[in-house]
Motif scaffolding. Structure first.
Motif, PDB file in Angstrom:
ATOM      1  N   UNK A 131       0.376  -1.262   0.213  1.00  0.00           N
ATOM      2  CA  UNK A 131      -0.060  -0.324  -0.095  1.00  0.00           C
ATOM      3  C   UNK A 131       0.756   1.503   0.436  1.00  0.00           C
ATOM      4  N   UNK A 132       2.017   1.602   0.728  1.00  0.00           N
ATOM      5  CA  UNK A 132       2.385   2.643   0.907  1.00  0.00           C
ATOM      6  C   UNK A 132       3.692   2.633   0.204  1.00  0.00           C
ATOM      7  N   UNK A 133       4.603   1.773  -0.738  1.00  0.00           N
ATOM      8  CA  UNK A 133       5.346   1.610  -1.411  1.00  0.00           C
ATOM      9  C   UNK A 133       5.259   1.865  -2.856  1.00  0.00           C
ATOM     10  N   UNK A 134       6.368   2.103  -3.888  1.00  0.00           N
ATOM     11  CA  UNK A 134       6.354   2.150  -4.948  1.00  0.00           C
ATOM     12  C   UNK A 134       6.968   1.784  -5.727  1.00  0.00           C
ATOM     13  N   UNK A 135       6.311   0.736  -7.307  1.00  0.00           N
ATOM     14  CA  UNK A 135       7.343   0.100  -7.793  1.00  0.00           C
ATOM     15  C   UNK A 135       8.675   1.077  -8.703  1.00  0.00           C
ATOM     16  N   UNK A 136       9.634  -0.370  -9.094  1.00  0.00           N
ATOM     17  CA  UNK A 136      10.624   0.700  -9.873  1.00  0.00           C
ATOM     18  C   UNK A 136      10.566   0.698 -10.941  1.00  0.00           C
ATOM     19  N   UNK A 137      11.795   1.089 -12.225  1.00  0.00           N
ATOM     20  CA  UNK A 137      11.059   1.239 -13.314  1.00  0.00           C
ATOM     21  C   UNK A 137      10.909  -0.562 -13.765  1.00  0.00           C
ATOM     22  N   UNK A 138       9.836  -0.774 -15.189  1.00  0.00           N
ATOM     23  CA  UNK A 138       9.977  -1.785 -15.743  1.00  0.00           C
ATOM     24  C   UNK A 138      11.169  -2.875 -15.570  1.00  0.00           C
ATOM     25  N   UNK A 139      12.002  -1.582 -16.831  1.00  0.00           N
ATOM     26  CA  UNK A 139      13.480  -1.690 -16.953  1.00  0.00           C
ATOM     27  C   UNK A 139      14.949  -2.659 -15.936  1.00  0.00           C
ATOM     28  N   UNK A 141      13.886  -3.802 -13.736  1.00  0.00           N
ATOM     29  CA  UNK A 141      13.487  -5.099 -12.854  1.00  0.00           C
ATOM     30  C   UNK A 141      13.108  -6.026 -13.545  1.00  0.00           C
ATOM     31  N   UNK A 142      12.776  -6.148 -14.676  1.00  0.00           N
ATOM     32  CA  UNK A 142      13.169  -7.284 -15.704  1.00  0.00           C
ATOM     33  C   UNK A 142      15.156  -7.009 -16.204  1.00  0.00           C
ATOM     34  N   UNK A 143      15.651  -5.956 -15.468  1.00  0.00           N
ATOM     35  CA  UNK A 143      16.798  -6.773 -15.721  1.00  0.00           C
ATOM     36  C   UNK A 143      17.257  -7.247 -14.938  1.00  0.00           C
ATOM     37  N   UNK A 144      17.184  -7.205 -13.696  1.00  0.00           N
ATOM     38  CA  UNK A 144      16.875  -8.199 -12.079  1.00  0.00           C
ATOM     39  C   UNK A 144      16.937  -9.724 -12.592  1.00  0.00           C
ATOM     40  N   UNK A 145      16.059  -9.685 -12.966  1.00  0.00           N
ATOM     41  CA  UNK A 145      15.532 -11.196 -13.564  1.00  0.00           C
ATOM     42  C   UNK A 145      16.062 -11.834 -14.487  1.00  0.00           C
ATOM     43  N   UNK A 146      16.752 -10.887 -15.049  1.00  0.00           N
ATOM     44  CA  UNK A 146      16.924 -11.242 -16.210  1.00  0.00           C
ATOM     45  C   UNK A 146      15.912 -11.289 -17.496  1.00  0.00           C
ATOM     46  N   UNK A 147      14.914 -11.340 -17.403  1.00  0.00           N
ATOM     47  CA  UNK A 147      13.472 -11.199 -18.502  1.00  0.00           C
ATOM     48  C   UNK A 147      13.392 -10.141 -19.545  1.00  0.00           C
ATOM     49  N   UNK A 148      12.494 -10.548 -20.249  1.00  0.00           N
ATOM     50  CA  UNK A 148      12.330  -8.730 -21.243  1.00  0.00           C
ATOM     51  C   UNK A 148      11.196  -8.187 -21.082  1.00  0.00           C
ATOM     52  N   UNK A 149      11.296  -6.893 -21.096  1.00  0.00           N
ATOM     53  CA  UNK A 149      10.787  -5.920 -20.893  1.00  0.00           C
ATOM     54  C   UNK A 149       9.398  -5.831 -21.504  1.00  0.00           C
ATOM     55  N   UNK A 150       9.761  -6.488 -22.714  1.00  0.00           N
ATOM     56  CA  UNK A 150       8.985  -6.281 -23.854  1.00  0.00           C
ATOM     57  C   UNK A 150       7.836  -7.194 -23.939  1.00  0.00           C
ATOM     58  N   UNK A 151       8.024  -8.413 -22.984  1.00  0.00           N
ATOM     59  CA  UNK A 151       6.943  -9.278 -22.835  1.00  0.00           C
ATOM     60  C   UNK A 151       6.281  -9.498 -21.971  1.00  0.00           C
ATOM     61  N   UNK A 152       5.613 -10.415 -22.002  1.00  0.00           N
ATOM     62  CA  UNK A 152       4.532 -10.437 -20.511  1.00  0.00           C
ATOM     63  C   UNK A 152       5.289 -11.878 -19.929  1.00  0.00           C
ATOM     64  N   UNK A 153       4.596 -11.556 -18.639  1.00  0.00           N
ATOM     65  CA  UNK A 153       5.079 -12.130 -17.576  1.00  0.00           C
ATOM     66  C   UNK A 153       3.997 -13.082 -16.447  1.00  0.00           C
ATOM     67  N   UNK A 195      11.201  -6.404  -3.391  1.00  0.00           N
ATOM     68  CA  UNK A 195      11.372  -7.101  -4.911  1.00  0.00           C
ATOM     69  C   UNK A 195      10.026  -8.313  -5.412  1.00  0.00           C
ATOM     70  N   UNK A 196       9.452  -8.260  -4.139  1.00  0.00           N
ATOM     71  CA  UNK A 196       7.995  -9.107  -4.166  1.00  0.00           C
ATOM     72  C   UNK A 196       7.617  -8.786  -4.608  1.00  0.00           C
ATOM     73  N   UNK A 197       7.571  -6.748  -4.164  1.00  0.00           N
ATOM     74  CA  UNK A 197       6.175  -6.190  -4.309  1.00  0.00           C
ATOM     75  C   UNK A 197       6.333  -5.955  -6.247  1.00  0.00           C
ATOM     76  N   UNK A 198       7.675  -5.589  -6.479  1.00  0.00           N
ATOM     77  CA  UNK A 198       7.859  -5.346  -7.843  1.00  0.00           C
ATOM     78  C   UNK A 198       7.780  -6.850  -8.613  1.00  0.00           C
ATOM     79  N   UNK A 199       7.755  -7.826  -8.263  1.00  0.00           N
ATOM     80  CA  UNK A 199       7.698  -9.072  -9.060  1.00  0.00           C
ATOM     81  C   UNK A 199       6.074  -9.455  -9.433  1.00  0.00           C
ATOM     82  N   UNK A 200       5.409  -8.866  -8.975  1.00  0.00           N
ATOM     83  CA  UNK A 200       3.752  -8.748  -7.999  1.00  0.00           C
ATOM     84  C   UNK A 200       3.193  -7.552  -9.018  1.00  0.00           C
TER      85      UNK A 200
END
Length: 462
Positions: free
Chosen positions: A231-239, A241-253, A338-343
């Motif tokens: 409720x209180x925090x804000x997400x990091x940038x999409x790019x 987050x996907x860099x951290x997990x080794x994913x593609x920010x252009x794809x759905x998750x 990180x869990x916040x951003x993942x969700x």
């Protein structure tokens, strides 16, 4: 200066207390001394994280072991206080494994007696209080002379020992039901009741009244403190987050939240089913799967037979500390964010049966529960089958909410994913109901309410 004792013996308790507003608000009290008790191998870790001039640390080990024969007796006796679908499933699984019909019958008899006759439970708690003796904690009570004991995991053996010692010394006690499934899934009601009980929601309040014979006027509903971040925090940038997990920010998750090999040995097959569907074109090609382990290493799924694929990513949450007999996981602030951003960046959450159904609902993410054993056909009461997990008592409000969809076959799973990808708004009202029922107030204030309850009790000590 007043003194509070707080035992921290479970990683999720450290997350809920030390890394939320519970701790922040307690530390704002300049005239408050806090003594934290933890396993010796974690004492320095916690000291580095939350150490301060008025925070003291004491090591305690082997509290999971019974103190003596009487303690062992009452520990086992408390297992017969609860009768519900969870207990029925667990007992039947044990019967299928051990084929001991004599034990099955007498355990059934004891469960029926104690679960239906409150005077037997009350008598057992009274005898437990008077007969079980422990001198391990006495020196700390003599040294620090606490004004209040806060037990953040009230059904844990260590927390119960602190409550017992405090009540004998006429010291005020506050207990916390730290998770929504504690009183039903963990098979044990409280052996000794605290003076004040804090619970996450109305459902748990009713369970405490019924299963623990706890008076409702001494129960405080506070919500889930670790959900305050959502409720209180804000997400990091999409790019980022996907860099951290080794994913593609252009794809759905698709987030696959694993429940671990202790509950299922076919989760890798569920992931393979989704991955194969992407390869075949039965699911859109712009999908990637993030497997969030809990807490098994990613190698477990690979070793079991999961094929390596560019569409499958692994995420091992938290940090691991060396511990006797293995490792112990801890979720620090960065891990919780990180869990916040993942969700936040997931499009769909797939899990078997877990708290992640609530986490995902807090972000209004479609939730699919897997209700089949991969490619295998297992008996309902097989200890590694997921079939009985959806019959557990604590999970029934989730299923009845209309906020999650059960996939009973591989075809169901693929169809549900496709449906939610096209219409993520489906079942939104049900997800809102999950959050309302389980989180009570989803307003970022649960941690502060817990701290307020502790401090209020401290001001009215015996």
């Amino acid at each position: 200066m007043k003194t509070i004792f707080i035992p921290i013996f479970v990683p999720s308790v450290a997350r809920n207390i030390l890394r939320t507003d519970v701790w922040k608000k307690l530390r704002q009290k300049q005239d408050l001394r806090v003594v934290l008790f933890a396993p010796s191998y974690k004492k320095d870790f916690y000291r580095k994280e939350v150490g301060a001039e008025n925070v003291f640390f004491e090591p305690l080990d082997n509290f999971n072991d019974p103190l003596n024969k009487l303690d062992s007796f009452f520990r086992h006796l408390a297992l017969f206080f609860v009768d519900n679908e969870t207990i029925k499933c667990l007992r039947r699984m044990r019967l299928e494994k051990e084929n001991n019909y004599i034990f099955y019958f007498f355990s059934w008899l004891l469960i029926k007696l104690f679960s239906n006759l409150s005077f037997l439970r009350r008598t057992a708690r009274l005898l437990d209080y008077f007969l079980v003796r422990d001198t391990k904690l006495a020196k700390y009570f003599e040294q620090y002379k606490p004004d209040l004991v806060f037990a953040p995991h009230i059904i844990h053996a260590c927390d119960q020992a602190f409550i017992r010692e405090a009540k004998r010394r006429k010291i005020k006690t506050v207990g916390l039901i730290h998770s929504w499934d504690n009183l039903t899934a963990n098979k044990s009601a409280m052996r000794i009741n605290p003076d004040v009980l804090i619970v996450p929601n109305e459902i748990t309040k009713r369970e405490a009244e019924k299963l623990c014979d706890y008076p409702g006027n001494r129960i405080i509903i506070a919500g889930m403190p670790h959900f305050d971040y959502y409720f209180t925090e804000k997400p990091c940038a999409r790019e980022a987050f996907f860099k951290r997990i080794g994913g593609d920010p252009a794809k759905r998750l698709i987030l696959f939240a694993a429940i671990g090999k202790s509950f299922s040995d076919t989760e890798w097959q569920d992931v393979q089913i989704i991955s194969d569907a992407i390869d075949r074109g039965d699911l859109p090609s712009d999908l990637q799967i993030l497997v969030r382990m809990h807490p098994n290493p990613a190698a477990h799924m690979i070793d079991r037979g999961l094929k390596k694929s560019k569409t499958i990513l692994f995420d091992v949450p938290g940090i691991q500390l060396p511990a006797p007999g293995g490792v112990s996981e801890e979720m620090l602030f960065d891990d919780m964010m990180h869990l916040y951003n993942t969700l936040f960046y997931s499009d769909i959450v797939v899990t078997i049966q877990s708290t992640m159904s609530i986490d995902a609902s807090a972000f209004d993410k479609p939730v699919i529960n897997v209700c089949f054993d991969g490619w295998e056909k297992k008996p309902f009461y097989d200890s590694t089958s997921v079939l009985q997990l959806h019959h557990y008592t604590h999970y029934q409000p989730i299923l009845k909410s209309g906020g999650v969809r059960l996939a009973k076959t591989a075809e169901d799973l693929i169809a549900s994913i496709n449906l939610y990808l096209k219409h993520p708004e489906l079942d939104r009202e049900g997800r809102a109901r999950v959050v309302k029922e389980q989180c009570w107030k989803f307003d970022g204030g649960a941690g502060k309410r817990i701290a307020d309850a502790i401090l209020k009790s401290l001001d009215t000590t015996i």
